[in-house]
Scaffold this active site. Structure first.
Site, PDB file in Angstrom:
ATOM      1  N   GLN A  19     -34.236 -18.341  76.218  1.00 25.03           N
ATOM      2  CA  GLN A  19     -33.232 -17.434  76.775  1.00 25.03           C
ATOM      3  C   GLN A  19     -33.177 -17.463  78.302  1.00 25.03           C
ATOM      4  O   GLN A  19     -32.194 -17.019  78.891  1.00 25.03           O
ATOM      5  CB  GLN A  19     -33.479 -16.014  76.272  1.00 25.03           C
ATOM      6  N   HIS A  51     -40.719 -18.222  69.754  1.00 27.44           N
ATOM      7  CA  HIS A  51     -39.707 -17.168  69.884  1.00 27.44           C
ATOM      8  C   HIS A  51     -38.354 -17.757  69.466  1.00 27.44           C
ATOM      9  O   HIS A  51     -37.543 -18.157  70.308  1.00 27.44           O
ATOM     10  CB  HIS A  51     -39.661 -16.629  71.310  1.00 27.44           C
ATOM     11  N   ASN A  88     -42.502 -14.539  67.028  1.00 22.88           N
ATOM     12  CA  ASN A  88     -41.675 -13.396  67.382  1.00 22.88           C
ATOM     13  C   ASN A  88     -40.820 -12.945  66.196  1.00 22.88           C
ATOM     14  O   ASN A  88     -40.122 -13.747  65.586  1.00 22.88           O
ATOM     15  CB  ASN A  88     -40.734 -13.761  68.533  1.00 22.88           C
ATOM     16  N   GLU A  89     -40.905 -11.668  65.902  1.00 24.55           N
ATOM     17  CA  GLU A  89     -40.063 -11.052  64.870  1.00 24.55           C
ATOM     18  C   GLU A  89     -40.045 -11.879  63.581  1.00 24.55           C
ATOM     19  O   GLU A  89     -38.982 -12.327  63.118  1.00 24.55           O
ATOM     20  CB  GLU A  89     -38.645 -10.795  65.400  1.00 24.55           C
TER      21      GLU A  89
HETATM   22  C1  BGC Z   1     -35.346 -10.716  70.223  1.00 27.38           C
HETATM   23  C2  BGC Z   1     -34.811 -11.146  71.567  1.00 27.38           C
HETATM   24  C3  BGC Z   1     -33.405 -10.613  71.756  1.00 27.38           C
HETATM   25  C4  BGC Z   1     -33.467  -9.101  71.694  1.00 27.38           C
HETATM   26  C5  BGC Z   1     -32.153  -8.391  71.959  1.00 27.38           C
HETATM   27  C6  BGC Z   1     -34.983  -9.311  69.826  1.00 27.38           C
HETATM   28  O1  BGC Z   1     -34.624  -9.314  68.482  1.00 27.38           O
HETATM   29  O2  BGC Z   1     -36.710 -10.953  70.141  1.00 27.38           O
HETATM   30  O3  BGC Z   1     -34.880 -12.535  71.675  1.00 27.38           O
HETATM   31  O4  BGC Z   1     -32.805 -11.070  72.911  1.00 27.38           O
HETATM   32  O5  BGC Z   1     -33.926  -8.697  70.438  1.00 27.38           O
HETATM   33  O6  BGC Z   1     -31.224  -8.627  70.964  1.00 27.38           O
END
Ligand code: BGC
Length: 425
Positions: A19, A113, A157-158
């Protein structure tokens, strides 16, 4: 009344390599952004040029008063072709970590990520049984090289994001006036994605590209693969560097219900969080990510209430959600918590200041009751590439003029920094 935070509390902000860095040409996202008929509003291009400007950006954080920085290492840079590890890229991230050290900023490093190397997708991506071993091999390599500079690692991540995406797509198909996606999804385009699979598949050189990228709905088996990847990586990281603390991050809502929706809310909590507990019990910490609440009625998730304030993502402005999530996480997983993401997309920065204040009130209350919350990483350090929505959503504490890559600290950045300096709200 001033509310003090514990000594050593980490005050910081988060970014993700794809990003912010720019020119991540070996990643799956780069291909998906540039293929004809792409779902992306615009390509990431040079993003906010953080790959080149990281020294200035980290120095800026320190001057603001922050003492924590969560960022990610890009797998596609470290291992651009399978089994080929790039020493120059390792040096790059070593310099990023040394810059953090120079400014007394504690790094929290994410290994994955959302973006993956293109070769991984060719091999079946996040639906392939071979991916956990491939991911663990990459993590082991990075930690052998850089582990002495990394106190905290978030493997993935997530890891649960695909569940949220699946639900959003379902609501979109039913044309329900449901809340928007938490992450930047171009839902209209995604619905037509099928048509472009052949072009994408050709670009990847893979016969059946579909759900193999990370940021996509996936099979039950694919979800297991992700958590297996976490566990294999955790073992590999611990072997390579026993002092490094290992965790994962999950995207979580404050699940609420109105009369009749209790069972639905409980089911969402089970699906999106509780079912994963067996994989997380041996982690050293939990990376908590929250942006808003999800309110359930008898027929499922309810639209954002009439008249309620919404963010640029279409989500309800609801900073109190963070406290509720910290509480339910701690109730079922008694390991230290780091808030690895929390924030809003808005052009009205006064709303970000208020969001930070209200979210941190809740965090302080939790800490005062004995819940070990070790840090707060705001999403995001800078306005950046919000995935399929391009640069149109602004989450940053710092504004970036992309034509010149000039940075300007927003009042919210100065505000979070001033709280960090006094270690209090
Ligand atoms: C993610 C980010 C994203 C942010 C805002 C999260 O789900 O880890 O990469 O930019 O939310 O939407």
């Amino acid at each position: 009344m001033t509310k003090q935070f514990p000594e050593g509390f980490l005050w910081g902000a988060s970014t993700a390599a794809h990003q912010v860095e720019g020119n991540n040409t070996k990643s799956d996202f780069w291909l998906m952004e540039n293929v004809e008929g792409s779902m992306f509003k615009e390509p990431s291009g040079s993003a906010v040029d953080h790959y080149r400007l990281y020294k200035e950006d980290i120095a800026q954080m320190a001057k603001m008063g922050l003492n924590g920085y969560r960022f990610s290492i890009e797998w596609a840079r470290i291992e651009p072709e399978e089994g080929h590890f790039d020493a120059v890229e390792i040096e790059h991230y070593r310099n990023v970590l040394l810059t953090c050290r120079q400014w007394n900023i504690t790094p929290i490093v994410t290994m994955h990520h959302f973006s993956s190397p293109q070769w991984l997708i060719r091999e079946g991506g996040w639906e392939s049984a071979g991916t956990p071993a491939r991911f663990a091999r990459y993590c082991a390599h990075v930690i052998r090289e850089l582990g002495d500079l990394i106190p905290y690692v978030c493997t993935i991540n997530e890891a649960n994001i695909s569940l949220g995406i699946k639900k959003i797509m379902k609501r979109h198909q039913a044309q329900a006036a449901a809340p928007g996606a938490q992450v930047g999804m171009n839902t209209d385009r995604m619905a037509q994605m099928q048509k472009h699979y052949d072009k994408l598949s050709k670009a990847f050189g893979s016969p059946a590209l579909g759900v193999q990228a990370f940021l996509a709905p996936r099979s039950e088996n694919g979800l297991q693969i992700i958590f297996k990847a976490h566990m294999e990586a955790r073992t590999a990281i611990r072997q390579a560097c026993p002092q490094t603390k290992v965790g994962i991050t999950l995207s979580l809502y404050d699940y609420q219900s109105v009369a009749g929706g209790e069972a639905q809310a409980a089911q969402a909590l089970q699906e999106e969080f509780l079912q994963f507990l067996p994989y997380l019990q041996n982690d050293d910490f939990f990376g908590l990510q929250n942006y808003t609440r999800a309110v359930y009625g008898a027929d499922g998730i309810l639209p954002v209430p009439e008249g309620a304030e919404k963010t640029q993502m279409g989500n309800e402005y609801y900073p109190e959600g963070l406290e509720a999530v910290v509480r339910y996480v701690w109730k079922s997983l008694e390991i230290p918590i780091i808030i690895t993401e929390n924030g809003i997309a808005t052009d009205d920065d006064t709303r970000r200041v208020a969001y930070i204040d209200r979210a941190l009130q809740g965090v302080h209350d939790c800490i005062a009751e004995g819940i070990p919350v070790k840090g707060y990483m705001h999403w995001s350090l800078m306005d950046n590439f919000e995935w399929q929505l391009g640069f149109s959503r602004r989450f940053g504490l710092i504004a970036v003029e992309r034509t010149t890559q000039e940075r300007t600290i927003k009042p919210s950045g100065l505000h979070l920094g001033s709280l960090a300096k006094k270690n209090a709200i």
